[in-house]
Design an enzyme around this catalytic site. Structure first.
Site, PDB file in Angstrom:
ATOM      1  CG  HIS A   1      -1.539   0.981   1.314  1.00 29.39           C
ATOM      2  ND1 HIS A   1      -3.524   1.014   0.531  1.00 29.39           N
ATOM      3  CD2 HIS A   1      -1.833   2.453   2.116  1.00 29.39           C
ATOM      4  CE1 HIS A   1      -3.738   2.463   0.445  1.00 29.39           C
ATOM      5  NE2 HIS A   1      -2.947   3.316   1.737  1.00 29.39           N
TER       6      HIS A   1
ATOM      7  N   GLY B   1     -10.690  -6.428   7.190  1.00 32.44           N
ATOM      8  CA  GLY B   1     -10.695  -5.259   6.931  1.00 32.44           C
ATOM      9  C   GLY B   1      -9.389  -4.181   5.937  1.00 32.44           C
TER      10      GLY B   1
HETATM   11  C1  GAR Z   1       1.035   0.928  -6.035  1.00 34.89           C
HETATM   12  O1  GAR Z   1       2.076   1.960  -5.836  1.00 34.89           O
HETATM   13  C2  GAR Z   1       0.610  -0.139  -5.220  1.00 34.89           C
HETATM   14  O2  GAR Z   1       1.035   0.392  -3.921  1.00 34.89           O
HETATM   15  C3  GAR Z   1      -1.158   0.682  -5.286  1.00 34.89           C
HETATM   16  O3  GAR Z   1      -1.441   0.313  -6.836  1.00 34.89           O
HETATM   17  C4  GAR Z   1       0.104   0.790  -7.445  1.00 34.89           C
HETATM   18  C5  GAR Z   1       0.352  -0.403  -8.202  1.00 34.89           C
HETATM   19  O4  GAR Z   1       1.787  -0.671  -8.743  1.00 34.89           O
HETATM   20  N1  GAR Z   1      -1.556  -0.096  -4.232  1.00 34.89           N
HETATM   21  C6  GAR Z   1      -2.929   0.482  -3.868  1.00 34.89           C
HETATM   22  O5  GAR Z   1      -2.574   1.660  -3.881  1.00 34.89           O
HETATM   23  C7  GAR Z   1      -3.675  -0.566  -3.194  1.00 34.89           C
HETATM   24  N2  GAR Z   1      -4.675  -0.169  -2.369  1.00 34.89           N
HETATM   25  P1  GAR Z   1       2.336  -1.332  -9.592  1.00 34.89           P
HETATM   26  O6  GAR Z   1       0.959  -1.631 -10.742  1.00 34.89           O
HETATM   27  O7  GAR Z   1       2.844  -0.670 -10.457  1.00 34.89           O
HETATM   28  O8  GAR Z   1       3.096  -2.823  -9.333  1.00 34.89           O
END
Ligand code: GAR
Length: 196
Positions: free
Chosen positions: A112, A146
């Site tokens: 996250h 959660g």
């Molecule tokens: C990342 O920044 C991850 O932390 C976020 O989505 C992005 C995916 O990037 N996840 C969330 O926000 C989950 N709530 P990626 O596809 O380049 O790994």
């Protein structure tokens, strides 16, 4: 050391997936990527997996609106067929249900882009900037029922700069994400994670 069989679940570009692949290939991560699963057919992450000869599967979310449990049952089936031990959510933009969580108790990780428990949910880099916090970062945690609430495994802190935009902050947080996700998986592989 025994290699832990992992699955990475994605919805988009898959840069965290890429970092995990690179660390496995470098021998820095005692893991084997059994499958990459995306809910989106056009996720670039699927292409990244194919380039590295990793099974890449789309499990479409279409037709499963309001039927999250049924969708998760499909995931469980796919994960079990592939002998997956640890499930890693990496930009998987679906809310998962107890059907998946109970099938893999304490064996689902998520990354996250904020320092939980601050800023759960979506658009969190923007929220951090708007709130005026001086530090943000990223968190790898166990997934429970959660929203972004499970036990924290690793965090990395990223200072917020005066001229930061959502994009510049997201990019610096992402650099840290790419490090700590593999570190967390390695801790699991070494049997050093205790969720309780
Ligand atoms: C990342 O920044 C991850 O932390 C976020 O989505 C992005 C995916 O990037 N996840 C969330 O926000 C989950 N709530 P990626 O596809 O380049 O790994």
């Amino acid at each position: 050391m025994k290699k832990v069989k992992i699955a990475v679940l994605v919805s988009g570009r898959g840069s965290n997936l890429q970092a995990i692949i690179d660390n496995i290939e470098k021998g820095a991560l005692s893991a084997e990527l059994a499958v990459v699963i995306s809910d989106q057919a056009d996720a670039y992450a699927l292409e990244r997996a194919r380039k590295h000869h990793i099974p890449a599967v789309q499990v479409s979310g279409k037709g499963y609106k309001g039927k999250r449990e049924e969708y998760d049952a499909l995931l469980v089936q796919e994960l079990r067929t592939r002998g997956v031990e640890l499930v890693c959510l990496a930009g998987f933009m679906r809310i998962i249900t107890p059907v998946l969580i109970k099938a893999f108790p304490n064996r689902i990780l998520n990354i996250h882009p904020a320092l939980l428990p601050a800023f759960p949910g979506l658009h969190v880099q923007k929220a951090a900037l708007e709130h005026g916090v001086k530090f943000s970062g990223c968190t790898v945690h166990f997934v429970d029922e959660g929203m972004d609430t499970g036990p924290i495994i690793i965090q990395a802190v990223v200072p917020i700069l005066d001229n930061d935009t959502e994009d510049s902050l997201s990019a610096r947080i992402l650099e840290q994400e790419h490090k700590i996700y593999s570190q967390a998986i390695q801790l699991y592989a070494e049997g050093r994670l205790k969720p309780e």
